[in-house]
Design an enzyme around this catalytic site. Structure first.
Site, PDB file in Angstrom:
ATOM      1  N   LYS A  83       0.859  -1.189   0.000  1.00  0.00           N
ATOM      2  CA  LYS A  83       0.000   0.000   0.000  1.00  0.00           C
ATOM      3  C   LYS A  83       0.896   1.241   0.000  1.00  0.00           C
ATOM      4  CE  LYS A  83      -4.315   0.957   2.462  1.00  0.00           C
ATOM      5  NZ  LYS A  83      -4.947   0.780   3.783  1.00  0.00           N
TER       6      LYS A  83
HETATM    7  O1  G3P Z   1      -8.790   1.909   4.640  1.00  0.00           O
HETATM    8  C1  G3P Z   1      -8.632   3.226   5.072  1.00  0.00           C
HETATM    9  C2  G3P Z   1      -9.417   3.436   6.296  1.00  0.00           C
HETATM   10  O2  G3P Z   1      -8.846   2.700   7.340  1.00  0.00           O
HETATM   11  C3  G3P Z   1      -9.568   4.838   6.741  1.00  0.00           C
HETATM   12  O3  G3P Z   1     -10.708   4.863   7.500  1.00  0.00           O
HETATM   13  O4  G3P Z   1     -12.308   5.738   9.112  1.00  0.00           O
HETATM   14  O5  G3P Z   1      -9.852   6.244   9.354  1.00  0.00           O
HETATM   15  O6  G3P Z   1     -11.179   7.302   7.543  1.00  0.00           O
HETATM   16  P1  G3P Z   1     -11.029   6.113   8.424  1.00  0.00           P
END
Ligand code: G3P
Length: 220
Positions: A83
């Protein structure tokens, strides 16, 4: 549509795998920080649970550093996907890793143009962050819909991975918008399983079954 779990928690990953709904896993430094330990060991264990893609995120800012981390991750298991965050150096690293046959997931995508560039550079997964766009009063699902359409029109093989999914409705919307994959926290996967009427119905069926058995036993 594929479902990935967005977590580094082994217990959650095992549970989703037991349900037969797990197609892969995404991790990132924030998710890793929640569980701690050795990132390499976690990645190896996750890759032993699922044969689907498992994303491991590089943290270097420079191309050489990204390549070094990415090549290392790729030695851990055959289903590792490296990633890489969207940036000028990130694009170069994605392109170089693609030349070496190492699959990549371009993360922190917030526009269709960024997604298009990441796909051109050779990323196999493109991760727009739906929830974080919603957070700033922009409709994150638009990027999912646009990229799914752009990839279909131009026969681009990269897959749109809806990330930063915050609720079950996001999941339905991502599926309708044409996302090839969505990655979600375990809590949202659980929310997708349940409905109050389903849970109530199960209790009622059990009660009626017992009542019927008791009256049958009384008549015998
Ligand atoms: O896959 C990316 C994700 O983990 C981000 O999620 O909720 O931190 O915006 P969030």
């Amino acid at each position: 549509m594929k479902i990935f779990l967005d977590t580094a928690d082994i217990g959650e990953i095992r549970q989703a795998a037991r349900w037969g709904v797990l197609d892969g896993v995404t991790t990132n430094p924030s998710l890793y920080a929640k569980v701690g330990g050795s990132y390499d060991d976690i990645l190896r264990e996750v890759c032993s649970i699922t044969s689907g893609p498992v994303s491991a995120e590089v943290v270097a800012d420079d191309v050489d550093g990204m390549l070094e981390e990415g090549r290392h991750f790729a030695t851990l298991a055959p289903n590792i996907v490296v990633k890489v965050a969207m940036s000028e150096n990130g694009l170069e690293a994605i392109s170089r890793l693609a030349e070496e046959g190492i699959k990549t997931n371009c993360t922190l995508i917030f526009t269709s143009n960024q997604g298009l560039l990441a796909a051109k550079a050779g990323a196999s997964l493109i991760s727009p962050f739906v929830g974080r766009l919603d957070d700033i009063n922009q409709d994150g699902m638009i990027v999912i819909r646009e990229l799914a359409e752009i990839f279909a029109i131009h026969e681009i093989e990269s897959e749109v991975l809806a990330a930063s999914i915050r609720n079950p409705l996001h999941m339905t919307q991502a599926a309708l918008a044409g996302a090839h994959v969505a990655t979600l926290p375990f809590k949202i996967l659980q929310q997708m399983v349940h409905h109050p009427l389903t849970d109530k119905g199960i209790v009622q069926f059990k009660k009626d079954w017992q009542k019927a058995r008791e009256s049958a036993a009384a008549k015998a």
